[in-house]
Write an enzyme that holds these catalytic residues in place. Structure first.
Site, PDB file in Angstrom:
ATOM      1  N   ASP A  33      51.896  17.654  38.961  1.00 26.74           N
ATOM      2  CA  ASP A  33      50.977  18.347  38.000  1.00 26.74           C
ATOM      3  C   ASP A  33      49.596  17.639  38.193  1.00 26.74           C
ATOM      4  N   LEU A  35      46.877  17.833  36.214  1.00 22.41           N
ATOM      5  CA  LEU A  35      46.508  17.444  34.936  1.00 22.41           C
ATOM      6  C   LEU A  35      45.304  18.002  34.942  1.00 22.41           C
ATOM      7  N   PHE A  80      55.561  26.184  38.308  1.00 22.43           N
ATOM      8  CA  PHE A  80      54.857  26.760  37.043  1.00 22.43           C
ATOM      9  C   PHE A  80      53.437  26.546  37.310  1.00 22.43           C
ATOM     10  N   THR A 124      54.374  36.556  36.095  1.00 20.67           N
ATOM     11  CA  THR A 124      54.062  37.244  34.686  1.00 20.67           C
ATOM     12  C   THR A 124      53.939  38.826  34.666  1.00 20.67           C
ATOM     13  N   ASP A 125      54.427  39.317  33.533  1.00 21.89           N
ATOM     14  CA  ASP A 125      54.396  40.675  33.390  1.00 21.89           C
ATOM     15  C   ASP A 125      52.818  41.398  33.487  1.00 21.89           C
ATOM     16  N   GLU A 126      51.867  40.385  33.477  1.00 23.47           N
ATOM     17  CA  GLU A 126      50.496  40.951  33.665  1.00 23.47           C
ATOM     18  C   GLU A 126      50.283  41.645  35.134  1.00 23.47           C
ATOM     19  N   TYR A 149      43.256  36.784  37.019  1.00 24.14           N
ATOM     20  CA  TYR A 149      44.222  35.696  36.623  1.00 24.14           C
ATOM     21  C   TYR A 149      45.544  36.890  37.137  1.00 24.14           C
ATOM     22  N   SER A 150      45.736  37.945  36.633  1.00 27.56           N
ATOM     23  CA  SER A 150      46.605  38.886  37.073  1.00 27.56           C
ATOM     24  C   SER A 150      46.749  39.271  38.758  1.00 27.56           C
ATOM     25  N   LYS A 153      48.108  36.107  40.540  1.00 25.20           N
ATOM     26  CA  LYS A 153      49.535  36.047  40.449  1.00 25.20           C
ATOM     27  C   LYS A 153      50.136  36.945  41.387  1.00 25.20           C
ATOM     28  N   PRO A 273      36.930  42.113  28.058  1.00 25.76           N
ATOM     29  CA  PRO A 273      36.673  43.015  29.420  1.00 25.76           C
ATOM     30  C   PRO A 273      38.327  43.148  29.996  1.00 25.76           C
ATOM     31  N   GLY A 274      38.305  44.401  30.496  1.00 28.95           N
ATOM     32  CA  GLY A 274      39.595  44.871  31.156  1.00 28.95           C
ATOM     33  C   GLY A 274      40.947  44.531  30.525  1.00 28.95           C
TER      34      GLY A 274
HETATM   35  P1  NAD Z   1      49.527  26.048  31.395  1.00 29.77           P
HETATM   36  O1  NAD Z   1      48.329  26.330  31.519  1.00 29.77           O
HETATM   37  O2  NAD Z   1      50.081  25.531  29.918  1.00 29.77           O
HETATM   38  O3  NAD Z   1      50.008  24.979  32.397  1.00 29.77           O
HETATM   39  C1  NAD Z   1      49.454  24.925  33.416  1.00 29.77           C
HETATM   40  C2  NAD Z   1      49.925  23.489  34.131  1.00 29.77           C
HETATM   41  O4  NAD Z   1      49.725  23.643  35.493  1.00 29.77           O
HETATM   42  C3  NAD Z   1      49.092  22.510  33.693  1.00 29.77           C
HETATM   43  O5  NAD Z   1      49.717  21.223  33.552  1.00 29.77           O
HETATM   44  C4  NAD Z   1      47.991  22.292  34.818  1.00 29.77           C
HETATM   45  O6  NAD Z   1      47.769  20.740  34.689  1.00 29.77           O
HETATM   46  C5  NAD Z   1      48.683  22.695  35.950  1.00 29.77           C
HETATM   47  N1  NAD Z   1      48.189  22.689  37.251  1.00 29.77           N
HETATM   48  C6  NAD Z   1      47.192  23.635  37.255  1.00 29.77           C
HETATM   49  N2  NAD Z   1      46.518  23.857  38.408  1.00 29.77           N
HETATM   50  C7  NAD Z   1      47.369  23.018  39.343  1.00 29.77           C
HETATM   51  C8  NAD Z   1      47.314  22.628  40.564  1.00 29.77           C
HETATM   52  N3  NAD Z   1      46.339  23.048  41.651  1.00 29.77           N
HETATM   53  N4  NAD Z   1      48.297  21.794  41.146  1.00 29.77           N
HETATM   54  C9  NAD Z   1      48.967  21.255  40.115  1.00 29.77           C
HETATM   55  N5  NAD Z   1      49.313  21.573  38.759  1.00 29.77           N
HETATM   56  C10 NAD Z   1      48.238  22.386  38.311  1.00 29.77           C
HETATM   57  O7  NAD Z   1      50.416  27.248  31.800  1.00 29.77           O
HETATM   58  P2  NAD Z   1      51.832  27.876  31.036  1.00 29.77           P
HETATM   59  O8  NAD Z   1      51.540  28.684  30.149  1.00 29.77           O
HETATM   60  O9  NAD Z   1      52.782  26.849  30.891  1.00 29.77           O
HETATM   61  O10 NAD Z   1      52.307  28.945  32.185  1.00 29.77           O
HETATM   62  C11 NAD Z   1      53.242  28.223  33.380  1.00 29.77           C
HETATM   63  C12 NAD Z   1      53.334  29.328  34.483  1.00 29.77           C
HETATM   64  O11 NAD Z   1      53.989  30.466  33.677  1.00 29.77           O
HETATM   65  C13 NAD Z   1      52.057  30.038  35.082  1.00 29.77           C
HETATM   66  O12 NAD Z   1      52.393  30.199  36.574  1.00 29.77           O
HETATM   67  C14 NAD Z   1      51.795  31.288  34.118  1.00 29.77           C
HETATM   68  O13 NAD Z   1      51.306  32.207  35.007  1.00 29.77           O
HETATM   69  C15 NAD Z   1      53.282  31.698  33.971  1.00 29.77           C
HETATM   70  N6  NAD Z   1      53.490  32.543  32.878  1.00 29.77           N
HETATM   71  C16 NAD Z   1      52.861  32.237  31.596  1.00 29.77           C
HETATM   72  C17 NAD Z   1      53.253  32.609  30.648  1.00 29.77           C
HETATM   73  C18 NAD Z   1      52.750  32.387  29.145  1.00 29.77           C
HETATM   74  O14 NAD Z   1      52.815  33.240  28.017  1.00 29.77           O
HETATM   75  N7  NAD Z   1      52.296  31.301  28.892  1.00 29.77           N
HETATM   76  C19 NAD Z   1      53.735  34.032  30.605  1.00 29.77           C
HETATM   77  C20 NAD Z   1      53.863  34.480  31.884  1.00 29.77           C
HETATM   78  C21 NAD Z   1      53.823  33.880  33.039  1.00 29.77           C
HETATM   79  O1  DAU Z   2      51.941  38.445  29.449  1.00 27.83           O
HETATM   80  C1  DAU Z   2      51.962  37.116  29.916  1.00 27.83           C
HETATM   81  C2  DAU Z   2      50.751  36.213  29.789  1.00 27.83           C
HETATM   82  O2  DAU Z   2      50.581  36.238  28.542  1.00 27.83           O
HETATM   83  C3  DAU Z   2      50.484  35.071  30.846  1.00 27.83           C
HETATM   84  O3  DAU Z   2      50.733  35.577  32.230  1.00 27.83           O
HETATM   85  C4  DAU Z   2      49.302  34.457  30.512  1.00 27.83           C
HETATM   86  O4  DAU Z   2      49.402  33.145  31.542  1.00 27.83           O
HETATM   87  C5  DAU Z   2      49.397  33.949  29.334  1.00 27.83           C
HETATM   88  O5  DAU Z   2      47.963  33.466  28.989  1.00 27.83           O
HETATM   89  C6  DAU Z   2      49.249  35.402  28.388  1.00 27.83           C
HETATM   90  O6  DAU Z   2      48.249  36.313  28.593  1.00 27.83           O
HETATM   91  P1  DAU Z   2      47.594  36.991  27.418  1.00 27.83           P
HETATM   92  O7  DAU Z   2      46.246  37.528  27.826  1.00 27.83           O
HETATM   93  O8  DAU Z   2      48.580  38.235  26.941  1.00 27.83           O
HETATM   94  O9  DAU Z   2      47.495  35.883  26.365  1.00 27.83           O
HETATM   95  P2  DAU Z   2      46.394  35.758  25.236  1.00 27.83           P
HETATM   96  O10 DAU Z   2      47.133  34.398  24.413  1.00 27.83           O
HETATM   97  O11 DAU Z   2      45.177  35.056  25.876  1.00 27.83           O
HETATM   98  O12 DAU Z   2      45.994  36.691  24.510  1.00 27.83           O
HETATM   99  C7  DAU Z   2      47.142  37.497  23.741  1.00 27.83           C
HETATM  100  C8  DAU Z   2      46.602  38.950  23.077  1.00 27.83           C
HETATM  101  O13 DAU Z   2      45.657  38.241  22.067  1.00 27.83           O
HETATM  102  C9  DAU Z   2      45.777  39.594  23.853  1.00 27.83           C
HETATM  103  O14 DAU Z   2      45.996  40.953  23.738  1.00 27.83           O
HETATM  104  C10 DAU Z   2      44.317  39.021  23.619  1.00 27.83           C
HETATM  105  C11 DAU Z   2      44.372  38.753  22.299  1.00 27.83           C
HETATM  106  N1  DAU Z   2      43.604  37.870  21.751  1.00 27.83           N
HETATM  107  C12 DAU Z   2      43.593  36.399  22.477  1.00 27.83           C
HETATM  108  C13 DAU Z   2      42.986  35.422  21.929  1.00 27.83           C
HETATM  109  C14 DAU Z   2      42.685  34.040  22.829  1.00 27.83           C
HETATM  110  C15 DAU Z   2      42.794  37.931  20.638  1.00 27.83           C
HETATM  111  O15 DAU Z   2      42.662  38.974  20.043  1.00 27.83           O
HETATM  112  N2  DAU Z   2      42.163  36.754  20.138  1.00 27.83           N
HETATM  113  C16 DAU Z   2      42.012  35.485  21.017  1.00 27.83           C
HETATM  114  O16 DAU Z   2      41.300  34.652  20.448  1.00 27.83           O
END
Ligand code: NAD
Ligand code: DAU
Length: 343
Positions: A33, A35, A80, A124-126, A149-150, A153, A273-274
């Site tokens: 990681d 960090l 991850f 991700t589903d995004e 982001y999406s 991915k 946006p978007g």
């Molecule tokens: P997070 O942001 O909490 O953690 C990401 C981790 O990756 C961090 O520890 C960061 O230090 C590390 N990292 C970032 N860039 C790096 C690099 N270049 N080399 C090595 N380490 C690096 O993310 P998360 O929510 O735990 O998501 C993990 C994975 O799951 C991601 O690939 C994300 O796209 C996917 N995902 C997350 C969600 C969600 O709801 N959180 C949903 C769908 C998919």
């Molecule tokens: O669907 C999977 C994705 O879920 C992952 O791939 C991403 O890494 C993860 O960040 C997450 O993306 P979202 O954009 O869905 O998550 P977020 O928590 O940013 O936002 C969730 C919903 O809430 C979205 O509709 C935006 C809204 N939102 C978010 C924030 C941060 C708000 O209304 N207010 C807020 O302050």
């Protein structure tokens, strides 16, 4: 089995590393990681002294460190590591392209070179874009990402697929919905709502708050990844969803109700946006082929998550210093001046 887990100091990675070490007494985890702001060694404190876990600070884009670790005899890689926050990708997309695309490419090249037995890409589903009021995301749904982001991915998913077709690299991709649970960085909706509500701060809701996400408790997700890693078919994609569709506004209200806080804390702010309107997963493939289904009802998972944040106030407070504070301020200058004044 020796696993290379990347991003194992982030939210899902932390939960996954602990899950695997608990479940398999003979598995070793190399945890790579970088960090970034999202990685946190505090998450891994209880693994100090565990001989089966080794943390290495490094970047997945750095071929030399990846090569060194994979060269130690890694059986499988679970990736991850990523830049993960949609709002940040709108502000600064380049870091997303570098880590999410080039980083994945680096891992794939080295996995192929060392003939790693499994490569699992956590996606991700995004990548599917937004749904209307009906329908569900299936593995065959065309990719139509909306945010940088999406898009990054989706590009990584295609690279995994291309490495399977071209080099027969046994790569598998999972696409999950929104995770929630312990250790989630408080820029994401749920931990942000929880920590703001706990501190009587406004709960920022984008747009009309009717956007829908399909909430997946992180432990259910870890169980799914474990199954796909061991029994998934190379070259395949598996959708993983919670079966818990809720509007953001409903989620905010439930958090306030559980914490016994007033609804007046909800503050509507300028939309993202978007902003994708609705995500919802059809998880029948993983259900039928591998026997997985989510077992955590949303309210139960939410109560557990809230309890975790109540018991880990210092974890949140430490994060909310420095970089996070600057980011948060910047976001709300951008989104809504009124909210900034209320903070
Ligand atoms: P997070 O942001 O909490 O953690 C990401 C981790 O990756 C961090 O520890 C960061 O230090 C590390 N990292 C970032 N860039 C790096 C690099 N270049 N080399 C090595 N380490 C690096 O993310 P998360 O929510 O735990 O998501 C993990 C994975 O799951 C991601 O690939 C994300 O796209 C996917 N995902 C997350 C969600 C969600 O709801 N959180 C949903 C769908 C998919
Ligand atoms: O669907 C999977 C994705 O879920 C992952 O791939 C991403 O890494 C993860 O960040 C997450 O993306 P979202 O954009 O869905 O998550 P977020 O928590 O940013 O936002 C969730 C919903 O809430 C979205 O509709 C935006 C809204 N939102 C978010 C924030 C941060 C708000 O209304 N207010 C807020 O302050």
């Amino acid at each position: 089995m020796r696993l290379l887990v990347t991003g194992g100091a982030g939210f899902i990675g932390t939960n996954f590393v602990k899950y695997i070490l608990r479940k398999y007494s003979d598995y070793e985890v190399l945890n790579l990681d970088k960090l970034t702001y999202a990685g946190n060694l505090e998450n891994l404190k209880d693994l100090e002294g565990n001989q089966r876990h080794r943390f290495v600070r490094g970047d997945i884009c750095d071929a030399s460190v990846v090569e060194r670790l994979v060269g130690e005899g890694v059986d499988a890689i679970v990736n991850f590591a990523a830049e993960t926050h949609v709002d940040r990708s709108i502000e600064e997309p380049t870091a997303f392209v570098i880590t999410n695309i080039l980083g994945t490419q680096t891992l794939l090249t080295i996995a192929e070179k060392h003939k790693v037995r499994r490569y699992l890409q956590v996606s991700t589903d995004e990548v599917y874009g937004s749904l209307g009021e009906k329908d569900l995301f299936r593995e065959t749904t065309p990719l139509a990402p909306s945010s940088p982001y999406s898009a990054s991915k989706a590009a990584a998913d295609l690279l995994v697929q291309a490495h399977y077709s071209t080099y027969e690299l046994p790569g598998i991709t999972t696409r999950c919905s929104n995770n929630y649970g312990p250790f989630q960085f408080p820029e994401k909706l749920l931990p942000l709502l929880i920590s703001n509500a706990m501190n009587d701060q406004p709960l920022p809701i984008y747009g009309d708050g009717r956007h829908i996400r399909d909430w997946l408790y992180v432990e259910d997700h870890c169980r799914a990844i474990d199954l796909v890693l061991h029994r998934g078919k190379p070259g395949q994609v598996y959708n993983i969803g919670g079966g818990n569709e809720h509007q953001n506004l409903q989620v905010a209200r439930l958090v306030l109700e559980i914490l016994d806080k007033p609804e007046s804390l909800i503050t509507f702010v300028k939309d993202r946006p978007g902003h994708d309107r609705r995500y919802a997963i059809d998880a029948s493939k993983i259900q039928n082929e591998l026997g997985w289904c989510p077992v955590t009802p949303f309210e139960e998972g939410l109560r557990k998550t809230i309890a975790w944040y109540q018991n880990n106030k210092k974890w949140v407070a430490d994060i909310q210093q420095g970089e996070y504070q600057n980011y948060y301020q910047k976001m709300y200058v951008h989104r809504d001046e009124t909210l900034l004044k209320r903070l």
